[in-house]
Design an enzyme around this catalytic site. Sequence first.
Site, PDB file in Angstrom:
ATOM      1  N   GLY A   1      -5.755   5.595  -1.314  1.00 48.69           N
ATOM      2  CA  GLY A   1      -4.839   6.566  -1.933  1.00 48.69           C
ATOM      3  C   GLY A   1      -5.450   7.245  -3.144  1.00 48.69           C
ATOM      4  O   GLY A   1      -6.404   8.012  -3.033  1.00 48.69           O
TER       5      GLY A   1
ATOM      6  N   VAL B   1      -8.720   5.961   2.454  1.00 49.13           N
ATOM      7  CA  VAL B   1      -8.738   4.577   1.958  1.00 49.13           C
ATOM      8  C   VAL B   1      -8.419   4.576   0.469  1.00 49.13           C
ATOM      9  O   VAL B   1      -9.061   5.285  -0.310  1.00 49.13           O
ATOM     10  CB  VAL B   1     -10.128   3.914   2.153  1.00 49.13           C
ATOM     11  CG1 VAL B   1     -10.101   2.459   1.682  1.00 49.13           C
ATOM     12  CG2 VAL B   1     -10.594   3.997   3.596  1.00 49.13           C
TER      13      VAL B   1
ATOM     14  N   ILE C   1      -7.135   5.931  -5.558  1.00 47.67           N
ATOM     15  CA  ILE C   1      -8.331   5.271  -6.097  1.00 47.67           C
ATOM     16  C   ILE C   1      -9.567   5.930  -5.497  1.00 47.67           C
ATOM     17  O   ILE C   1      -9.693   5.978  -4.284  1.00 47.67           O
ATOM     18  CB  ILE C   1      -8.365   3.769  -5.715  1.00 47.67           C
ATOM     19  CG1 ILE C   1      -7.012   3.114  -5.964  1.00 47.67           C
ATOM     20  CG2 ILE C   1      -9.487   3.052  -6.437  1.00 47.67           C
ATOM     21  CD1 ILE C   1      -6.895   1.725  -5.328  1.00 47.67           C
TER      22      ILE C   1
ATOM     23  N   GLY D   1      11.506   0.684   0.026  1.00 46.61           N
ATOM     24  CA  GLY D   1      10.734   1.867   0.421  1.00 46.61           C
ATOM     25  C   GLY D   1       9.245   1.590   0.566  1.00 46.61           C
ATOM     26  O   GLY D   1       8.439   2.516   0.653  1.00 46.61           O
TER      27      GLY D   1
ATOM     28  N   GLU E   1       7.820   0.716   6.488  1.00 50.94           N
ATOM     29  CA  GLU E   1       8.458   1.626   7.437  1.00 50.94           C
ATOM     30  C   GLU E   1       9.491   0.865   8.270  1.00 50.94           C
ATOM     31  O   GLU E   1       9.463  -0.363   8.334  1.00 50.94           O
ATOM     32  CB  GLU E   1       7.399   2.182   8.406  1.00 50.94           C
ATOM     33  CG  GLU E   1       6.158   2.704   7.760  1.00 50.94           C
ATOM     34  CD  GLU E   1       6.168   4.219   7.622  1.00 50.94           C
ATOM     35  OE1 GLU E   1       7.116   4.853   8.128  1.00 50.94           O
ATOM     36  OE2 GLU E   1       5.234   4.747   6.989  1.00 50.94           O
TER      37      GLU E   1
ATOM     38  N   ASP F   1      -3.566  -1.002  10.006  1.00 49.56           N
ATOM     39  CA  ASP F   1      -3.875  -0.011   8.967  1.00 49.56           C
ATOM     40  C   ASP F   1      -5.032  -0.500   8.089  1.00 49.56           C
ATOM     41  O   ASP F   1      -5.956   0.255   7.774  1.00 49.56           O
ATOM     42  CB  ASP F   1      -2.623   0.236   8.120  1.00 49.56           C
ATOM     43  CG  ASP F   1      -2.898   1.177   6.954  1.00 49.56           C
ATOM     44  OD1 ASP F   1      -3.014   2.386   7.192  1.00 49.56           O
ATOM     45  OD2 ASP F   1      -3.013   0.679   5.813  1.00 49.56           O
TER      46      ASP F   1
ATOM     47  N   LYS G   1      -8.976   1.145   7.700  1.00 46.53           N
ATOM     48  CA  LYS G   1      -9.656   1.411   6.437  1.00 46.53           C
ATOM     49  C   LYS G   1     -10.953   0.598   6.327  1.00 46.53           C
ATOM     50  O   LYS G   1     -11.970   1.079   5.822  1.00 46.53           O
ATOM     51  CB  LYS G   1      -8.709   1.100   5.272  1.00 46.53           C
ATOM     52  CG  LYS G   1      -7.503   2.054   5.241  1.00 46.53           C
ATOM     53  CD  LYS G   1      -6.394   1.540   4.327  1.00 46.53           C
ATOM     54  CE  LYS G   1      -5.213   2.508   4.271  1.00 46.53           C
ATOM     55  NZ  LYS G   1      -4.034   1.910   3.609  1.00 46.53           N
TER      56      LYS G   1
ATOM     57  N   LYS H   1      -6.769   7.879   8.337  1.00 44.00           N
ATOM     58  CA  LYS H   1      -7.640   6.722   8.618  1.00 44.00           C
ATOM     59  C   LYS H   1      -7.641   6.334  10.089  1.00 44.00           C
ATOM     60  O   LYS H   1      -8.658   5.925  10.631  1.00 44.00           O
ATOM     61  CB  LYS H   1      -7.236   5.501   7.788  1.00 44.00           C
ATOM     62  CG  LYS H   1      -5.750   5.193   7.789  1.00 44.00           C
ATOM     63  CD  LYS H   1      -5.184   5.497   6.434  1.00 44.00           C
ATOM     64  CE  LYS H   1      -3.679   5.443   6.423  1.00 44.00           C
ATOM     65  NZ  LYS H   1      -3.100   6.068   5.253  1.00 44.00           N
TER      66      LYS H   1
ATOM     67  N   VAL I   1       2.728  13.462   1.808  1.00 41.55           N
ATOM     68  CA  VAL I   1       1.480  13.774   1.103  1.00 41.55           C
ATOM     69  C   VAL I   1       1.267  15.279   1.038  1.00 41.55           C
ATOM     70  O   VAL I   1       0.838  15.818   0.006  1.00 41.55           O
ATOM     71  CB  VAL I   1       0.275  13.070   1.768  1.00 41.55           C
ATOM     72  CG1 VAL I   1      -1.016  13.444   1.059  1.00 41.55           C
ATOM     73  CG2 VAL I   1       0.467  11.557   1.728  1.00 41.55           C
TER      74      VAL I   1
END
Lengths: 430, 430
Positions: A134, A132, A136, A187, A190, A201, A205, A105, A14
């Site tokens: 990405g 939360v 959006i 991809g 992980e 995860d 969020k 997060k 990122v």
Amino acid sequence: MKEIGVGLLGFGTVGTGVVQGLAGNSEIIGHRLGVMPVLRKIADVDLEKDRGVQVDPAILTRDAEAVIKDKNVQIVVELIGGSGAAKNLVCLALSLGKPVVTANKALLAEHGAEIFGLARKNNADIYFGASVGGGIPIIRALREGMLANNVQSIHGILNGTCNYILTRMEKEQLPFDAALKAAQAAGFAEADPSLDIDGIDTAHKAVILASLAYGSVFPMAAAHVEGIRKLSDLDIRYALDLGYRIKLLAVIKHSDGKAEVRVHPTLVAKGNVLASIDREFNAVLLRGDLAGDTLYYGRGAGREPTASTVIADIADVARNMIAGSPCRVPAIAGNGKPQEVRSMAEVRTRYYLRLSLPDKPGTLARIAAVLGDHNISIASVLQQEVRTGEHVPVIMITQQAVEDELDASLAAIDAMDVVGEPTVRLRIED
Amino acid sequence: MKEIGVGLLGFGTVGTGVVQGLAGNSEIIGHRLGVMPVLRKIADVDLEKDRGVQVDPAILTRDAEAVIKDKNVQIVVELIGGSGAAKNLVCLALSLGKPVVTANKALLAEHGAEIFGLARKNNADIYFGASVGGGIPIIRALREGMLANNVQSIHGILNGTCNYILTRMEKEQLPFDAALKAAQAAGFAEADPSLDIDGIDTAHKAVILASLAYGSVFPMAAAHVEGIRKLSDLDIRYALDLGYRIKLLAVIKHSDGKAEVRVHPTLVAKGNVLASIDREFNAVLLRGDLAGDTLYYGRGAGREPTASTVIADIADVARNMIAGSPCRVPAIAGNGKPQEVRSMAEVRTRYYLRLSLPDKPGTLARIAAVLGDHNISIASVLQQEVRTGEHVPVIMITQQAVEDELDASLAAIDAMDVVGEPTVRLRIED
């Protein structure tokens, strides 16, 4: 054009997206913002790696604290992730009164009270739009666009890895392990996928969304969390037959003065827009008392989408700096009341049950009697002719029931001598 | 709690929603905002009507100018609509330096340059979140959330009336007139539905979105506008057979330095999320170079949803007043370049054609030859066995073609003696 100095902590996926976005779209960003955000320092442990992006080597450093303390750095962008080093650095920046933009997060879900408190105390902005959804702008929608609304519920598909796995399981009738391998090969998962597939995860969020919606910092302990690791492709198929898709949903609700925050595999009717969200995409369905239902859909992760939101947050912080109005929008706007959390035992919902029963008369009646004793009504039953040894799978959809009564009924049912494997139970959202 | 005075112009459906929303959700709004927006004056021509909402009669007046000039009114909310009286009042407020919140798309689309210019000159905020998408915070997403993005395209279903009519036409195989009557009976179309069904309302909104996306105020003349009045249910059925739904789309794109803004009935492949937006709902699909595709869906009109966005805008303006930072986000952030508009003749797209041809050998070859002469390739042909007199409908889907070449080819085709009724042409978005 006036410049505003940005210090970047974490030069990973990122971080690279932010560097590229700021450079590639600098003209449009400058025109819209009126000032130019300029990267003054980047800290990372790895300064050698070729990230495919041009950066003046003089701004690279291993010393994250020095980036924060640099007088030319006015906004600190934390993209290290996790709640180890990132926590100390975010706290250092805030305690120096420097505004922070983060996509972290885990940090906010696990240490939100401390971090939001520190930001408030030091009158320093903390923006976390990319934590939360990405690319959006769901956090912006929730904390600003829906300001006038009592938020009645939020239903979210918030983890692209899980949604990708569930889509492959359904479309190709794959068991979980094979779909996970496919996700890793593509991809979308992980090497160690636990944080994603165990629902952690998504819960991070969910806790952030709940805190924004209900104006009180929810601890992770407030969330009930189940992942998709144990989900059988059998149940995906039976659910399909009954008109449902299974999604890992974050369910956030408020009623009778209590909030519930839960993450679990959930049956969603095919007609519901969330059922049609496939592959790595994310979506959030927000119900407000004025706005009604609004849906937000897009890429919930990835370099460019996440960078898009990080840069929008940098812009917000920059506008606040120019106007001399830090904390223009409070990170978490208290609604003035501490928030009571509904325990899972009290949750009311409909259930999908897969029972393992012998194909002989009277069995179903005995099961129905146990359910009835616990105030649970059956809405529909599906008995397929697939045999698993002596037992056949019998699928039941219940009417609304209370979780602890459902638990008690399943304990009683699974203790019956006629019952084979333990009953599988999944929740339904309508 | 500190108060901020609001003056309301127009006490109609949305105005009533704002009054109710501010009263009913005052606690949550106050906590999130830190100040309390309080209605100080309401102007309307009709002071007698029972709106089902309690208001102190002392704040009601027929004198809208007095509301604007009232020293206790700090924010002017214009919900009169149209570009007659509303224009003078908005201009008066801005020229006095008072910030304006409006839901008036016609006003901004027809007089945007003047109004945005006046706001800038007087350093007064103008917020218009509710002018597009009702309760969906699409304008906020576009002007703030997508700040870092070059907006590549916007596809929107922006008019609930048309989408409701199209849904009824498709699901119940109704002709346009019957579906319009059904929409009127259901309260989704006005007695005079022209603004909606002729695409004007959608075009107003498209022009606003284009102005935000490309940083230059687009005049209405920049938009190509076709409504749904002449749409045949035949074409809806043939499109369905070919895997498409027909929607009234706003299409906003940018390429090779030119922007295009067009509104017309459009074939959308069933797999596309916009195809699944039914009934009175609105949706906007936004493509940014960083964020990728994001979709926003919800109620695009109605009392409460529109009020939700109006109040969010009031909150933004209030925050700017508290911080002393009017025009924190410019209404239309120029990208520094005047925006060139692509003429419709230059637009490239795929087409759906319904030709009326005699069912005899060689005809199709002659048509294909004419299309070929104009560089138009045929992607697929559907010839059904439904006869209309001597001629049968033949449906063709073309590859990408340029509009003026398509126009020229249709002129040539329709002049051929074998051709029956004039060819129906619809555009496709992929």
